[in-house]
Scaffold this active site. Structure first.
Site, PDB file in Angstrom:
ATOM      1  CG  LEU A  30     -47.527 -26.582  13.572  1.00  0.00           C
ATOM      2  CD1 LEU A  30     -47.368 -28.149  12.666  1.00  0.00           C
ATOM      3  CD2 LEU A  30     -47.858 -26.994  14.985  1.00  0.00           C
ATOM      4  CB  CYS A 116     -44.520 -10.695  12.584  1.00  0.00           C
ATOM      5  SG  CYS A 116     -44.320 -12.346  11.694  1.00  0.00           S
ATOM      6  CB  CYS A 225     -37.614 -15.233  14.088  1.00  0.00           C
ATOM      7  SG  CYS A 225     -38.952 -13.749  13.189  1.00  0.00           S
TER       8      CYS A 225
END
Length: 385
Positions: A30, A116, A225
């Site tokens: 999440l 990532c 991000c």
């Protein structure tokens, strides 16, 4: 659990093509966005025992940081499921921020999301699930699909040898994220479920609203991000790499201006060069040793071939002879036909391949991924050298 959620009935979604899978315990990654939120909600609604899982990657703003942690925790409370937060800031710094910084210093344009996925997100999720033992599967909100073909033989004109699990594009080609998943292993695919693989983005929003999820109207993130955290990749670079003045030089040898670091440029870039010329000029290459940015006309950017390193084969075993593929050399680029030729290992960890395009391609960018498809099946991918 939300009243609006528990009384709803699941639509006929197929979360997996493996009919032998029984609803068991599953860890759902999440980020706090609508995609991962709906993935968890649909699995809960379908009778899975779901536990939310969020990685703490950085301090401050960003879809996977402070705001995302709060939204993910709130969602789990709404759904009545457990929520685990794993502090992965040190690993993210080492595997993503440091490697991204080093790549820019070398004159490459890296893919932090792929770094990532490979070294942080899926590895951490799988390790967590295996440690808990009772959790057999993991899930994320990516728009991609997985199919188990272990009980059938698949061959094509290339005589490719397919693995048990194959990775496919998401049904929604505008949101398809398979490009960033080329580094996944068969072990991960065998345990991974993509609840949104058959959905289109507008359906995701509709389902989130139907289920009354708190993230239903949440704006789209910028996906990266680092951008959300720093404001732009330019600011990220300025925070991690010192400026170093050098020349901007035309491929004909004429010096046209100066720059403050090759890390600020990428192959194919046109805007922000700060130089004057009778026609538009584009970045053709970056010379790290001489600290020179070479520019040229658009017609000079086309290449017929590229060397691909650090190749990972996802859905097939490594080809031992040349094969025909559809190659995608940027996330939003159109797949193009090409021939992939295996080369001698040259003491590298993985065998390099030469990719020859059927038609010359513009702005083949070192550091970006070249991902190989056969129709909707992602065969594998590697980094453009």
């Amino acid at each position: 659990m939300l009243k609006t959620f528990k009384d709803k009935k699941l639509k006929n979604y197929s979360f997996t093509n493996n009919k032998s899978i029984k609803k068991k315990n599953i860890i759902v990654g999440l980020s706090g966005g609508v995609d991962s939120s709906l993935s968890a909600a649909l699995l809960v609604e379908d009778g899975w025992n779901v536990e939310g899982f969020t990685l703490w990657l950085m301090k401050g703003e960003g879809s996977c940081c402070s705001e995302g942690l709060v939204d993910a925790a709130g969602l789990c409370e709404d759904l009545g499921i457990e929520h685990q937060i794993i502090d992965s800031r040190e690993k993210f710094e080492r595997e993503v921020i440091t490697k991204t910084t080093e790549a820019y210093k070398e004159g490459f344009t890296p893919l932090p999301c792929s770094m990532c996925n490979k070294n942080v997100k899926f590895e951490e999720m799988l390790n967590f699930a295996l440690k808990k033992r009772e959790f057999t599967y993991i899930a994320t909100g990516h728009y991609a699909r997985i199919k188990n073909i272990s009980s059938s033989k698949m061959m094509n004109s290339n005589n490719l040898e397919f693995e048990d699990f194959i990775l496919l594009r998401g049904v929604d080609r505008n949101k398809d994220q398979s490009y960033f998943l080329y580094s996944l292993s068969q072990e991960v695919l065998s345990r991974l479920i993509f609840p949104l693989g058959e959905l289109r983005k507008e359906e995701t929003r509709q389902e989130a609203i139907r289920l009354g999820l708190r993230t239903a109207e949440k704006p789209e993130s910028q996906d990266l991000c680092l951008v959300e955290h720093y404001g732009s990749m330019q600011k990220f670079i300025d925070n991690h790499i010192q400026t170093k003045e050098g020349e901007i030089k035309h491929i004909n040898g004429k010096v046209l201006g100066t720059h403050n670091g090759i890390q600020h440029f990428t192959v194919g870039q046109r805007k922000g060069l700060g130089i004057a010329w009778p026609e538009p000029l584009y970045v053709k290459s970056l010379d790290k040793q001489k600290n020179i940015v070479y520019v040229a006309s658009k017609s000079d950017l086309y290449k017929k071939e590229a060397l691909i390193n650090k190749v990972n084969w996802v859905s097939i075993k490594e080809p031992q002879q040349e094969i025909e593929v559809e190659a995608q050399i940027r996330y939003r680029s159109r797949p193009v036909k090409g021939t992939l030729i295996p080369l001698e290992n040259s003491n590298q960890v993985t065998r390099p391949f030469k990719l020859i395009f059927e038609e010359s391609q513009s702005s083949v960018t070192p550091g970006q991924a070249a991902v190989f498809y056969w129709g909707e099946i992602l065969l594998g991918g590697g980094l453009i050298n």
